[in-house]
Design a protein around this motif. Structure first.
Motif, PDB file in Angstrom:
ATOM      1  N   LEU A  85      15.014 -22.370 -50.645  1.00  0.00           N
ATOM      2  CA  LEU A  85      16.070 -21.421 -50.968  1.00  0.00           C
ATOM      3  C   LEU A  85      17.006 -21.213 -49.797  1.00  0.00           C
ATOM      4  CD1 LEU A  85      13.883 -18.695 -52.743  1.00  0.00           C
ATOM      5  CD2 LEU A  85      15.526 -20.226 -53.857  1.00  0.00           C
ATOM      6  N   GLN A  86      18.279 -21.015 -50.098  1.00  0.00           N
ATOM      7  CA  GLN A  86      19.260 -20.648 -49.090  1.00  0.00           C
ATOM      8  C   GLN A  86      20.257 -19.675 -49.701  1.00  0.00           C
ATOM      9  OE1 GLN A  86      21.171 -24.261 -47.830  1.00  0.00           O
ATOM     10  NE2 GLN A  86      22.067 -24.696 -49.814  1.00  0.00           N
ATOM     11  N   ALA A  87      21.089 -19.095 -48.862  1.00  0.00           N
ATOM     12  CA  ALA A  87      22.058 -18.108 -49.333  1.00  0.00           C
ATOM     13  C   ALA A  87      22.887 -18.665 -50.485  1.00  0.00           C
ATOM     14  CB  ALA A  87      22.967 -17.675 -48.186  1.00  0.00           C
ATOM     15  N   GLY A  88      23.016 -17.866 -51.533  1.00  0.00           N
ATOM     16  CA  GLY A  88      23.772 -18.280 -52.704  1.00  0.00           C
ATOM     17  C   GLY A  88      22.911 -18.823 -53.826  1.00  0.00           C
ATOM     18  N   ASP A  89      21.666 -19.173 -53.516  1.00  0.00           N
ATOM     19  CA  ASP A  89      20.750 -19.645 -54.555  1.00  0.00           C
ATOM     20  C   ASP A  89      20.186 -18.476 -55.344  1.00  0.00           C
ATOM     21  OD1 ASP A  89      21.094 -22.251 -53.715  1.00  0.00           O
ATOM     22  OD2 ASP A  89      19.234 -22.325 -52.543  1.00  0.00           O
ATOM     23  N   ARG A  90      19.543 -18.801 -56.474  1.00  0.00           N
ATOM     24  CA  ARG A  90      18.877 -17.793 -57.293  1.00  0.00           C
ATOM     25  C   ARG A  90      17.408 -18.147 -57.464  1.00  0.00           C
ATOM     26  NH1 ARG A  90      20.079 -17.064 -62.579  1.00  0.00           N
ATOM     27  NH2 ARG A  90      19.870 -14.802 -62.496  1.00  0.00           N
ATOM     28  N   ILE A  91      16.591 -17.129 -57.629  1.00  0.00           N
ATOM     29  CA  ILE A  91      15.187 -17.296 -57.990  1.00  0.00           C
ATOM     30  C   ILE A  91      14.892 -16.390 -59.165  1.00  0.00           C
ATOM     31  CG2 ILE A  91      14.421 -15.573 -56.281  1.00  0.00           C
ATOM     32  CD1 ILE A  91      11.798 -17.149 -56.061  1.00  0.00           C
ATOM     33  N   LEU A  92      14.184 -16.919 -60.152  1.00  0.00           N
ATOM     34  CA  LEU A  92      13.752 -16.145 -61.310  1.00  0.00           C
ATOM     35  C   LEU A  92      12.244 -15.953 -61.221  1.00  0.00           C
ATOM     36  CD1 LEU A  92      15.846 -17.797 -64.174  1.00  0.00           C
ATOM     37  CD2 LEU A  92      16.030 -15.449 -63.338  1.00  0.00           C
TER      38      LEU A  92
ATOM     39  N   GLY B 175      22.737 -22.905 -63.085  1.00  0.00           N
ATOM     40  CA  GLY B 175      22.744 -24.029 -62.155  1.00  0.00           C
ATOM     41  C   GLY B 175      22.426 -23.656 -60.721  1.00  0.00           C
ATOM     42  N   ARG B 176      22.494 -22.361 -60.382  1.00  0.00           N
ATOM     43  CA  ARG B 176      22.155 -21.938 -59.019  1.00  0.00           C
ATOM     44  C   ARG B 176      20.676 -21.593 -58.865  1.00  0.00           C
ATOM     45  NH1 ARG B 176      24.030 -17.373 -57.149  1.00  0.00           N
ATOM     46  NH2 ARG B 176      24.590 -16.456 -59.159  1.00  0.00           N
ATOM     47  N   THR B 177      19.950 -21.610 -59.966  1.00  0.00           N
ATOM     48  CA  THR B 177      18.528 -21.262 -59.915  1.00  0.00           C
ATOM     49  C   THR B 177      17.737 -22.412 -59.314  1.00  0.00           C
ATOM     50  OG1 THR B 177      18.797 -19.906 -61.908  1.00  0.00           O
ATOM     51  CG2 THR B 177      16.549 -20.492 -61.254  1.00  0.00           C
ATOM     52  N   ARG B 178      17.053 -22.129 -58.229  1.00  0.00           N
ATOM     53  CA  ARG B 178      16.292 -23.175 -57.531  1.00  0.00           C
ATOM     54  C   ARG B 178      14.792 -23.072 -57.803  1.00  0.00           C
ATOM     55  NH1 ARG B 178      20.372 -25.000 -57.713  1.00  0.00           N
ATOM     56  NH2 ARG B 178      21.967 -25.300 -56.096  1.00  0.00           N
ATOM     57  N   ILE B 179      14.317 -21.862 -58.097  1.00  0.00           N
ATOM     58  CA  ILE B 179      12.887 -21.650 -58.317  1.00  0.00           C
ATOM     59  C   ILE B 179      12.688 -20.766 -59.542  1.00  0.00           C
ATOM     60  CG2 ILE B 179      10.729 -20.701 -57.380  1.00  0.00           C
ATOM     61  CD1 ILE B 179      11.491 -22.824 -55.554  1.00  0.00           C
ATOM     62  N   VAL B 180      11.723 -21.144 -60.375  1.00  0.00           N
ATOM     63  CA  VAL B 180      11.209 -20.258 -61.426  1.00  0.00           C
ATOM     64  C   VAL B 180       9.755 -19.979 -61.065  1.00  0.00           C
ATOM     65  CG1 VAL B 180      10.620 -19.998 -63.858  1.00  0.00           C
ATOM     66  CG2 VAL B 180      12.773 -21.112 -63.197  1.00  0.00           C
TER      67      VAL B 180
ATOM     68  N   ALA C  58      13.066 -24.983 -66.882  1.00  0.00           N
ATOM     69  CA  ALA C  58      13.397 -24.990 -65.462  1.00  0.00           C
ATOM     70  C   ALA C  58      13.838 -26.369 -64.997  1.00  0.00           C
ATOM     71  CB  ALA C  58      12.192 -24.520 -64.652  1.00  0.00           C
ATOM     72  N   HIS C  59      13.097 -27.385 -65.382  1.00  0.00           N
ATOM     73  CA  HIS C  59      13.427 -28.736 -64.926  1.00  0.00           C
ATOM     74  C   HIS C  59      14.734 -29.234 -65.518  1.00  0.00           C
ATOM     75  CE1 HIS C  59       8.875 -29.423 -64.019  1.00  0.00           C
ATOM     76  NE2 HIS C  59       9.498 -28.793 -63.035  1.00  0.00           N
ATOM     77  N   ARG C  60      15.041 -28.795 -66.720  1.00  0.00           N
ATOM     78  CA  ARG C  60      16.318 -29.169 -67.329  1.00  0.00           C
ATOM     79  C   ARG C  60      17.494 -28.625 -66.531  1.00  0.00           C
ATOM     80  NH1 ARG C  60      15.321 -27.339 -72.026  1.00  0.00           N
ATOM     81  NH2 ARG C  60      16.735 -25.556 -72.156  1.00  0.00           N
ATOM     82  N   HIS C  61      17.268 -27.514 -65.820  1.00  0.00           N
ATOM     83  CA  HIS C  61      18.314 -26.913 -64.993  1.00  0.00           C
ATOM     84  C   HIS C  61      18.150 -27.269 -63.510  1.00  0.00           C
ATOM     85  CE1 HIS C  61      18.771 -24.447 -68.627  1.00  0.00           C
ATOM     86  NE2 HIS C  61      19.994 -24.184 -68.199  1.00  0.00           N
ATOM     87  N   GLY C  62      17.260 -28.181 -63.196  1.00  0.00           N
ATOM     88  CA  GLY C  62      17.095 -28.632 -61.827  1.00  0.00           C
ATOM     89  C   GLY C  62      16.306 -27.701 -60.927  1.00  0.00           C
TER      90      GLY C  62
END
Length: 395
Positions: free
Chosen positions: A94-101, A142-147, A169-173
């Motif tokens: 994760l870095q600034a600007g990313d999202r986590i759900l 598209g900004r979600t990096r982790i679920v 999750a994988h469909r959105h990378g």
């Protein structure tokens, strides 16, 4: 060599023929090299080589290898606690600007870490209903990096449809992480169901004796190894080989302990489910319990941890009634040989899926005591709640 030198330089002792059943404890910070070239090229040894004690010893590598095999993963990292494993499952990616759900029913310290630290680092944090793939689909972008998943959920035991969540999750990378402490890899293997990272609080069932703190982080893909290893090095995260040896010893009895705890839990669950002061028992292995169908489809067994929701009239008397316990201990952890009870508030840790029941839930962890002693203790406990409830009603 002079005497002072002989005091600090160790002789070479043959180890051939000494093949112990137990894993030796290798303590060491400094790793020595046979020659200058070996030292100069130590960085080329990769994640499997030995370069410094922080990055592993034969003792910790043995534990890592056993966990990797159980999880069906590519590599396992050991960390000082289960929460440390959760934190470093997401930090490197994760870095600034990313999202986590994050599943709304995740371990409260995960929530605290996300709200305080990840948010401070510029990561956008959001929570999703763990029982609704549609809610996840609505929130992910598209900004979600982790679920992040935890199945069953902390205290309220919601079971997640991990394959369906991983597909979204994988469909959105995005990567999928899962805290698997309740089930252990004996009863659920998240990496086989679509997760990319799985954590365990080895403090609990795997260590099994309530005498150490440790966590593990296993990855499915070798591409995830270097980011995590590098982050752990930068933060100086490592574990004691002495503690690793205790986990290795505890792991040898994990299977029989889990069966004993599960059988003992089911006996208490069935009794509690029919008690007039109990509104609901939350235990995925119980037929009719929320999430039972998904649990039966994906899990190989159950642990000895479950939760009890009492009626509104009885709930205020649960905590004071704990004082009558003689076999159960009062404690916030679980997964050891001793049975535990702990009242847990849940409403303050829910946002995406608000908790509608009584705010105080009693979490019970069944250990290895004689079942009749546990039943007698439960009888005294329930009788005390009933007496207090009746007295309050009469007043």
């Amino acid at each position: 060599m002079k005497d002072l030198t002989q005091c600090v330089v160790n002789p070479s002792v043959a180890t051939e023929g000494f093949d112990s059943l137990s894993v030796p404890v290798h303590r060491g910070s400094t790793i020595v090299f046979a020659n200058a070239e070996g030292y100069a090229t130590r960085g080329e040894r990769g994640h499997t080589g030995y370069t410094y004690g922080l990055y592993g010893t034969p003792t910790t590598r043995t534990l890592e290898a056993k966990l990797t095999a159980l999880e069906n993963g590519a590599w396992t990292f050991l960390l000082p606690s289960g929460q440390a494993a959760n934190s470093f499952a997401v930090l490197p990616f994760l870095q600034a600007g990313d999202r986590i759900l994050i599943a709304d029913t995740s371990y409260p310290p995960v929530r605290d870490f996300a709200n305080r630290d990840l948010a401070r680092f510029g990561v956008e944090v959001d929570y999703y209903d763990p029982t609704s793939v549609a809610d996840l689909e609505r929130r992910i972008d598209g900004r979600t990096r982790i679920v992040w998943c935890e199945s069953p959920g902390s205290t309220t035991m919601e079971v997640q449809d991990l394959p369906a969540i991983a597909a979204v999750a994988h469909r959105h990378g995005a990567l999928v992480g899962c805290d698997n402490t309740w089930a252990t890899p004996l009863n659920f293997k998240p990496l086989d169901h679509g997760a990319d990272l799985v954590t365990e609080a080895l403090t609990k069932y795997v260590g099994g004796h309530s005498d150490l703190l440790m966590g593990s982080l296993t990855v499915r893909d070798e591409a995830l190894i270097t980011p995590i290893r590098s982050a752990l090095g930068r933060y100086g995260i490592g574990v004691s080989p002495d503690d690793a040896s205790l986990v290795l010893r505890g792991m040898e009895t994990l299977g029989v302990r889990m069966r004993q705890a599960s059988d003992g839990a089911m006996a208490l669950v069935e009794r509690l489910a029919s008690h007039p002061l109990v509104e609901e028992v939350l235990y995925p292995a119980l037929a009719g319990s929320p999430g039972h169908a998904v649990w039966k489809r994906d899990f190989l067994g159950a642990s000895g941890v479950f939760s009890v929701v009492f009626t509104p009239a009885a709930t205020p008397h649960v905590s004071p009634a704990l004082d009558v316990l003689r076999t159960f201990a009062i404690g916030a952890s679980w997964g050891g040989t001793r049975s535990l009870m702990a009242p847990m508030p849940v409403r303050r840790n829910r946002t995406a899926r608000p908790w509608q029941g009584e705010d105080l839930i009693l979490r019970i962890s069944v250990g290895l005591e004689d079942p009749s002693d546990l039943q007698d203790d439960l009888t005294a406990f329930l009788d005390d709640i009933a007496a207090r409830t009746a007295k309050a009603h009469a007043a």
